[in-house]
Design a protein around this motif. Structure first.
Motif, PDB file in Angstrom:
ATOM      1  N   VAL A  26       0.855  -1.188   0.000  1.00 40.03           N
ATOM      2  CA  VAL A  26       0.000   0.000   0.000  1.00 40.03           C
ATOM      3  C   VAL A  26       0.892   1.240   0.000  1.00 40.03           C
ATOM      4  O   VAL A  26       1.685   1.435   0.927  1.00 40.03           O
ATOM      5  N   VAL A  27       0.788   2.040  -1.048  1.00 46.45           N
ATOM      6  CA  VAL A  27       1.608   3.252  -1.156  1.00 46.45           C
ATOM      7  C   VAL A  27       0.711   4.472  -0.927  1.00 46.45           C
ATOM      8  O   VAL A  27      -0.386   4.561  -1.480  1.00 46.45           O
ATOM      9  N   GLY A  28       1.189   5.370  -0.051  1.00 47.69           N
ATOM     10  CA  GLY A  28       0.437   6.613   0.198  1.00 47.69           C
ATOM     11  C   GLY A  28      -0.697   6.451   1.192  1.00 47.69           C
ATOM     12  O   GLY A  28      -1.576   7.315   1.280  1.00 47.69           O
ATOM     13  N   PRO A  47       3.694  -1.966  10.074  1.00 51.52           N
ATOM     14  CA  PRO A  47       2.261  -1.912   9.803  1.00 51.52           C
ATOM     15  C   PRO A  47       1.825  -2.854   8.670  1.00 51.52           C
ATOM     16  O   PRO A  47       2.002  -2.562   7.495  1.00 51.52           O
ATOM     17  N   VAL A  48       1.260  -3.969   9.063  1.00 51.25           N
ATOM     18  CA  VAL A  48       0.671  -4.931   8.117  1.00 51.25           C
ATOM     19  C   VAL A  48      -0.780  -5.107   8.545  1.00 51.25           C
ATOM     20  O   VAL A  48      -1.087  -5.161   9.738  1.00 51.25           O
ATOM     21  N   PHE A  49      -1.657  -5.209   7.548  1.00 51.89           N
ATOM     22  CA  PHE A  49      -3.097  -5.292   7.836  1.00 51.89           C
ATOM     23  C   PHE A  49      -3.708  -6.452   7.071  1.00 51.89           C
ATOM     24  O   PHE A  49      -3.254  -6.791   5.980  1.00 51.89           O
ATOM     25  N   LEU A  50      -4.754  -7.036   7.649  1.00 50.24           N
ATOM     26  CA  LEU A  50      -5.462  -8.095   6.943  1.00 50.24           C
ATOM     27  C   LEU A  50      -6.711  -7.519   6.284  1.00 50.24           C
ATOM     28  O   LEU A  50      -7.456  -6.749   6.904  1.00 50.24           O
ATOM     29  N   ALA A  59       0.696  -4.523   3.316  1.00 52.88           N
ATOM     30  CA  ALA A  59       1.740  -3.860   4.115  1.00 52.88           C
ATOM     31  C   ALA A  59       1.919  -2.430   3.608  1.00 52.88           C
ATOM     32  O   ALA A  59       1.962  -2.195   2.389  1.00 52.88           O
ATOM     33  N   LEU A  60       2.036  -1.484   4.533  1.00 46.61           N
ATOM     34  CA  LEU A  60       2.326  -0.106   4.113  1.00 46.61           C
ATOM     35  C   LEU A  60       3.748  -0.062   3.563  1.00 46.61           C
ATOM     36  O   LEU A  60       4.646  -0.738   4.087  1.00 46.61           O
ATOM     37  N   ALA A  61       3.937   0.729   2.496  1.00 46.42           N
ATOM     38  CA  ALA A  61       5.274   0.864   1.908  1.00 46.42           C
ATOM     39  C   ALA A  61       6.237   1.341   2.991  1.00 46.42           C
ATOM     40  O   ALA A  61       5.895   2.206   3.804  1.00 46.42           O
TER      41      ALA A  61
END
Ligand code: CTP
Length: 397
Positions: A26-28, A47-50, A59-61
């Motif tokens: 996930v970017v931005g 930060p990783v999200f399901l 995962a956030l960049a």
């Protein structure tokens, strides 16, 4: 906020292989936005999200910086300004650093597509050395993609040697080493995993008893253990048989199986190898010399061999051990067939009705003798029925 498919899923799709697991970048985006959209935070370190429905990982960049020793010593930065290229830069191999957006457009800042075409496993940046697990990962990918023609880039091999020399491998927990190893054992070419680890110096570090199996022999012949593992893989045997073959130090085992047993015991403890695997390997090391000698033996010795292997109480385990030994003997071009006899003999002994003998009211020594006699008769009968004279009879012919 922009979302990309990344890592193994993109790589495998481009290679025309089935995709097993999908990871997203996930970017931005911010953690707050993710939670508002129904994602569940799961990452302990970063930060990783399901995803609320698919439960796939987003995962956030992030960018990473090494701050400590080894496998876990990283600090990272996630911010809306981290680009896809910056995130991809921290990854291990160029073929694992390709991203695909929702329109199917590919982002490939490190020429992963070209390396896929050239069939090269090449590191993305010098930061490769910051994670010692990558030594094992690259060896595993080399094994997995060997049949497609992939090999390790010489400059990546140099970095793997460097990691092996610096003591960084020390920081890898045994469980992680085992996880990579068992995955590699299940590939088409597990021997490549060990060969690559040998070349970079990591094999001797993790599995010192395997040195003799992988160092090139004078006559350039493969060691029986490695050949046996290859044959077991070709014939679709499970990881337990592959492991028992590939991890048997052939020469040491035949030279001094007691010393070899002690060395293997120390290794399985140190690497926390699951007991199911450790037990079978130790049994193979213990019984291999017996199984080689069995051809020269008489019926009584055959029964004693089965008793020592606990074949009657642990029949399934006995079958696994003899199957692994059979591969080793075939690979060493030793005469075949003895394992077949042993299996036949064990299965015939299984048919002895122990309950009936117990019902006769016998106890202790007498009972044990009666069961043995019944088993010996079964062994003789089955060997005759198979058209194979018992070794003791054969000697008298
Ligand atoms: N990755 C990395 N370094 C590691 C572990 C992972 O750079 N030590 C990156 C790679 O880009 C990898 C992605 O994270 O592609 C996902 O990791 P993982 O799921 O462990 O492996 P995959 O490459 O997806 O391979 P596999 O098919 O074995 O799951």
């Amino acid at each position: 906020m922009k979302i990309y498919l990344v890592g193994g899923a993109v790589r495998d799709e481009l290679l025309g292989l089935p995709v097993r697991e999908r990871d997203w970048l996930v970017v931005g985006g911010t953690p707050e936005q993710m939670v508002l959209q129904g994602y569940t935070p799961v990452g302990k370190g970063f930060p990783v999200f399901l995803h609320p429905q698919t439960k796939e990982e987003y995962a956030l960049a992030r960018t990473e910086r090494k701050t400590g020793i080894g496998y876990g010593g990283f600090t990272f930065y996630t911010g809306v300004d981290v680009t896809a290229a910056e995130d991809l830069c921290r990854r291990d191999l160029t073929i694992n650093a390709i991203a695909k957006d929702e329109t199917g457009r590919i982002t490939d800042p490190y020429n992963g597509l070209a390396d896929l075409k050239k069939k090269i496993l090449r590191h993305v940046s010098p930061a490769f050395t910051e994670d010692p697990l990558r030594v094992l990962r690259v060896a595993r990918f080399a094994a997995r993609f060997f049949h497609k023609g992939f090999s390790v880039a010489p400059e990546t091999m140099e970095l793997m040697k460097k990691i092996s020399q610096t003591g960084e491998l020390d920081s890898l927990p045994g469980e992680r080493v085992w996880q990579e190893t068992i995955t590699a054992l299940n590939t088409n070419n597990p021997e490549i995993y060990f060969e690559i680890l040998y070349q970079c110096g990591a094999l001797i570090y993790f599995f010192p008893t395997l040195r003799e199996n992988y160092q090139p022999a004078d006559n350039n012949m493969c060691c029986p253990a490695s050949t046996a593992m290859m044959m077991a893989a070709e014939e679709g045997q499970n990881s337990l048989i592959r492991f028992a073959c590939g991890f048997t130090p052939w020469k040491s085992c035949l030279a001094d199986s007691v010393a070899c047993y002690q060395q293997i015991s120390a290794m399985v403890k140190q690497l926390k190898i699951p007991s199911k695997y450790a037990e079978v390997l130790l049994a193979v090391v213990q019984h291999l010399p017996d199984l080689i000698a069995v051809e020269k033996t008489d019926t009584e010795t055959l029964l004693r061999c089965l008793e020592r292997m606990d074949a009657f109480r642990r029949y399934e385990r006995f079958l696994v051990i003899t199957t692994a030994c059979d591969y080793l003997l075939r690979a060493a071009k030793k005469q075949r067939g003895q394992q077949g006899w042993l299996k036949e003999a064990a299965s015939a002994c299984q048919k002895v009705n122990v309950g009936k003998i117990v019902a006769k009211g016998l106890r202790g020594r007498q009972l044990a003798d009666e069961i043995r006699t019944a088993r010996l008769k079964k062994i003789e009968k089955c060997l005759h029925a198979a058209g194979t004279p018992c070794p003791d009879n054969r000697a008298g012919q």
